[in-house]
Design a protein around this motif. Sequence first.
Motif, PDB file in Angstrom:
ATOM      1  N   LEU A   1      42.382   6.050 -49.972  1.00  0.00           N
ATOM      2  CA  LEU A   1      43.532   6.238 -49.080  1.00  0.00           C
ATOM      3  C   LEU A   1      44.527   7.238 -49.665  1.00  0.00           C
ATOM      4  O   LEU A   1      45.071   8.070 -48.932  1.00  0.00           O
ATOM      5  N   ASN A   2      44.771   7.167 -50.969  1.00  0.00           N
ATOM      6  CA  ASN A   2      45.696   8.120 -51.596  1.00  0.00           C
ATOM      7  C   ASN A   2      45.181   9.547 -51.485  1.00  0.00           C
ATOM      8  O   ASN A   2      45.957  10.477 -51.228  1.00  0.00           O
ATOM      9  N   LYS A   3      43.878   9.749 -51.661  1.00  0.00           N
ATOM     10  CA  LYS A   3      43.299  11.086 -51.498  1.00  0.00           C
ATOM     11  C   LYS A   3      43.475  11.579 -50.070  1.00  0.00           C
ATOM     12  O   LYS A   3      43.831  12.732 -49.835  1.00  0.00           O
ATOM     13  N   LYS A   4      43.232  10.698 -49.114  1.00  0.00           N
ATOM     14  CA  LYS A   4      43.368  11.089 -47.711  1.00  0.00           C
ATOM     15  C   LYS A   4      44.822  11.408 -47.374  1.00  0.00           C
ATOM     16  O   LYS A   4      45.103  12.343 -46.627  1.00  0.00           O
ATOM     17  N   ARG A   5      45.762  10.640 -47.913  1.00  0.00           N
ATOM     18  CA  ARG A   5      47.180  10.908 -47.665  1.00  0.00           C
ATOM     19  C   ARG A   5      47.568  12.281 -48.208  1.00  0.00           C
ATOM     20  O   ARG A   5      48.285  13.040 -47.554  1.00  0.00           O
ATOM     21  N   LYS A   6      47.089  12.587 -49.407  1.00  0.00           N
ATOM     22  CA  LYS A   6      47.408  13.883 -50.009  1.00  0.00           C
ATOM     23  C   LYS A   6      46.801  15.028 -49.203  1.00  0.00           C
ATOM     24  O   LYS A   6      47.418  16.088 -49.067  1.00  0.00           O
ATOM     25  N   ARG A   7      45.597  14.822 -48.669  1.00  0.00           N
ATOM     26  CA  ARG A   7      44.966  15.851 -47.844  1.00  0.00           C
ATOM     27  C   ARG A   7      45.770  16.104 -46.573  1.00  0.00           C
ATOM     28  O   ARG A   7      45.952  17.253 -46.166  1.00  0.00           O
ATOM     29  N   VAL A   8      46.271  15.042 -45.958  1.00  0.00           N
ATOM     30  CA  VAL A   8      47.074  15.200 -44.733  1.00  0.00           C
ATOM     31  C   VAL A   8      48.362  15.954 -45.051  1.00  0.00           C
ATOM     32  O   VAL A   8      48.746  16.878 -44.326  1.00  0.00           O
ATOM     33  N   ILE A   9      49.003  15.581 -46.140  1.00  0.00           N
ATOM     34  CA  ILE A   9      50.245  16.262 -46.547  1.00  0.00           C
ATOM     35  C   ILE A   9      49.965  17.750 -46.777  1.00  0.00           C
ATOM     36  O   ILE A   9      50.708  18.610 -46.320  1.00  0.00           O
ATOM     37  N   ALA A  10      48.865  18.062 -47.471  1.00  0.00           N
ATOM     38  CA  ALA A  10      48.526  19.458 -47.741  1.00  0.00           C
ATOM     39  C   ALA A  10      48.231  20.220 -46.454  1.00  0.00           C
ATOM     40  O   ALA A  10      48.634  21.382 -46.309  1.00  0.00           O
TER      41      ALA A  10
ATOM     42  N   PHE B   1      51.584  20.891 -44.741  1.00  0.00           N
ATOM     43  CA  PHE B   1      52.277  21.959 -45.467  1.00  0.00           C
ATOM     44  C   PHE B   1      51.635  23.306 -45.167  1.00  0.00           C
ATOM     45  O   PHE B   1      52.326  24.315 -44.986  1.00  0.00           O
ATOM     46  N   GLY B   2      50.304  23.348 -45.114  1.00  0.00           N
ATOM     47  CA  GLY B   2      49.597  24.592 -44.819  1.00  0.00           C
ATOM     48  C   GLY B   2      49.940  25.135 -43.446  1.00  0.00           C
ATOM     49  O   GLY B   2      50.064  26.348 -43.259  1.00  0.00           O
ATOM     50  N   MET B   3      50.078  24.228 -42.486  1.00  0.00           N
ATOM     51  CA  MET B   3      50.438  24.649 -41.135  1.00  0.00           C
ATOM     52  C   MET B   3      51.829  25.296 -41.129  1.00  0.00           C
ATOM     53  O   MET B   3      52.030  26.362 -40.542  1.00  0.00           O
ATOM     54  N   PHE B   4      52.782  24.657 -41.814  1.00  0.00           N
ATOM     55  CA  PHE B   4      54.130  25.224 -41.860  1.00  0.00           C
ATOM     56  C   PHE B   4      54.169  26.526 -42.653  1.00  0.00           C
ATOM     57  O   PHE B   4      54.948  27.435 -42.342  1.00  0.00           O
ATOM     58  N   LYS B   5      53.312  26.638 -43.662  1.00  0.00           N
ATOM     59  CA  LYS B   5      53.244  27.886 -44.424  1.00  0.00           C
ATOM     60  C   LYS B   5      52.766  29.023 -43.525  1.00  0.00           C
ATOM     61  O   LYS B   5      53.282  30.148 -43.615  1.00  0.00           O
ATOM     62  N   LYS B   6      51.802  28.752 -42.648  1.00  0.00           N
ATOM     63  CA  LYS B   6      51.322  29.768 -41.705  1.00  0.00           C
ATOM     64  C   LYS B   6      52.433  30.205 -40.757  1.00  0.00           C
ATOM     65  O   LYS B   6      52.434  31.326 -40.265  1.00  0.00           O
ATOM     66  N   MET B   7      53.390  29.305 -40.496  1.00  0.00           N
ATOM     67  CA  MET B   7      54.512  29.628 -39.614  1.00  0.00           C
ATOM     68  C   MET B   7      55.696  30.189 -40.396  1.00  0.00           C
ATOM     69  O   MET B   7      56.773  30.411 -39.837  1.00  0.00           O
ATOM     70  N   ASN B   8      55.514  30.396 -41.705  1.00  0.00           N
ATOM     71  CA  ASN B   8      56.565  30.905 -42.596  1.00  0.00           C
ATOM     72  C   ASN B   8      57.801  30.017 -42.598  1.00  0.00           C
ATOM     73  O   ASN B   8      58.929  30.497 -42.592  1.00  0.00           O
ATOM     74  N   LYS B   9      57.578  28.718 -42.574  1.00  0.00           N
ATOM     75  CA  LYS B   9      58.684  27.762 -42.627  1.00  0.00           C
ATOM     76  C   LYS B   9      58.571  26.933 -43.900  1.00  0.00           C
ATOM     77  O   LYS B   9      57.485  26.531 -44.295  1.00  0.00           O
TER      78      LYS B   9
ATOM     79  N   THR C   1      58.730  17.383 -48.435  1.00  0.00           N
ATOM     80  CA  THR C   1      57.670  16.373 -48.355  1.00  0.00           C
ATOM     81  C   THR C   1      58.054  15.266 -47.391  1.00  0.00           C
ATOM     82  O   THR C   1      57.212  14.783 -46.625  1.00  0.00           O
ATOM     83  N   GLU C   2      59.300  14.866 -47.398  1.00  0.00           N
ATOM     84  CA  GLU C   2      59.753  13.813 -46.479  1.00  0.00           C
ATOM     85  C   GLU C   2      59.608  14.249 -45.026  1.00  0.00           C
ATOM     86  O   GLU C   2      59.226  13.461 -44.168  1.00  0.00           O
ATOM     87  N   TYR C   3      59.913  15.507 -44.758  1.00  0.00           N
ATOM     88  CA  TYR C   3      59.768  16.026 -43.397  1.00  0.00           C
ATOM     89  C   TYR C   3      58.299  16.021 -42.978  1.00  0.00           C
ATOM     90  O   TYR C   3      57.961  15.648 -41.858  1.00  0.00           O
ATOM     91  N   VAL C   4      57.429  16.397 -43.905  1.00  0.00           N
ATOM     92  CA  VAL C   4      55.991  16.411 -43.628  1.00  0.00           C
ATOM     93  C   VAL C   4      55.499  14.996 -43.333  1.00  0.00           C
ATOM     94  O   VAL C   4      54.722  14.767 -42.403  1.00  0.00           O
ATOM     95  N   LYS C   5      55.955  14.031 -44.114  1.00  0.00           N
ATOM     96  CA  LYS C   5      55.571  12.637 -43.877  1.00  0.00           C
ATOM     97  C   LYS C   5      56.087  12.156 -42.521  1.00  0.00           C
ATOM     98  O   LYS C   5      55.406  11.409 -41.821  1.00  0.00           O
ATOM     99  N   THR C   6      57.275  12.605 -42.147  1.00  0.00           N
ATOM    100  CA  THR C   6      57.835  12.247 -40.851  1.00  0.00           C
ATOM    101  C   THR C   6      56.982  12.817 -39.720  1.00  0.00           C
ATOM    102  O   THR C   6      56.732  12.135 -38.720  1.00  0.00           O
ATOM    103  N   ILE C   7      56.522  14.040 -39.885  1.00  0.00           N
ATOM    104  CA  ILE C   7      55.647  14.659 -38.886  1.00  0.00           C
ATOM    105  C   ILE C   7      54.361  13.849 -38.757  1.00  0.00           C
ATOM    106  O   ILE C   7      53.883  13.571 -37.648  1.00  0.00           O
ATOM    107  N   ALA C   8      53.780  13.440 -39.889  1.00  0.00           N
ATOM    108  CA  ALA C   8      52.547  12.644 -39.864  1.00  0.00           C
ATOM    109  C   ALA C   8      52.782  11.301 -39.180  1.00  0.00           C
ATOM    110  O   ALA C   8      51.943  10.849 -38.392  1.00  0.00           O
ATOM    111  N   CYS C   9      53.907  10.676 -39.455  1.00  0.00           N
ATOM    112  CA  CYS C   9      54.225   9.395 -38.820  1.00  0.00           C
ATOM    113  C   CYS C   9      54.402   9.558 -37.317  1.00  0.00           C
ATOM    114  O   CYS C   9      53.911   8.742 -36.533  1.00  0.00           O
ATOM    115  N   ARG C  10      55.099  10.601 -36.928  1.00  0.00           N
ATOM    116  CA  ARG C  10      55.317  10.844 -35.508  1.00  0.00           C
ATOM    117  C   ARG C  10      53.988  11.116 -34.798  1.00  0.00           C
ATOM    118  O   ARG C  10      53.738  10.603 -33.712  1.00  0.00           O
TER     119      ARG C  10
END
Length: 138
Positions: free
Chosen positions: A58-67, A70-78, A82-91
């Motif tokens: 589960l920890n590996k899967k959580r880290k993969r989702v976070i990455a 983050f990769g998606m936002f990097k493509k958007m130059n934003k 980490t808290e915001y990313v976790k919020t996006i995953a929760c939503r």
Amino acid sequence: MATLKKLMTLMSKEGVTNQRAEIISSFTNGRTDSAKNLSPDEIDTLCDFYERNSNELLNKKRKRVIAAIFGMFKKMNKTVTTEYVKTIACRASKYQRFNDIPSTRLDSLYSAFLNAQRDLHFAGRLVEGHISEQQHYN
């Protein structure tokens, strides 16, 4: 002290219900292939193994989702936290807490955000090609 019911639950969560007899036989060195014949210490050991294995996965899967997020936002130059990313995953998963998201949902989130990255990359290439083409006409 772990119970037989807990062991059966953990094994079913791991998806090894069909191989249960083989696993128990291997664990007991052929003494038994029935969970009912396991000693309390053996049940505890098996439960600890499956709980530890499950948490690591589960920890590996959580880290993969976070990455992936983050990769998606990097493509958007934003830049995001980490808290915001976790919020996006929760939503996206409709869970209140990030650590409550189950394994199967983490897998689907990972795939979805990887697809979003690919879409952003493809769209970026299209726009760059269009801009390059327009520059040649002018």
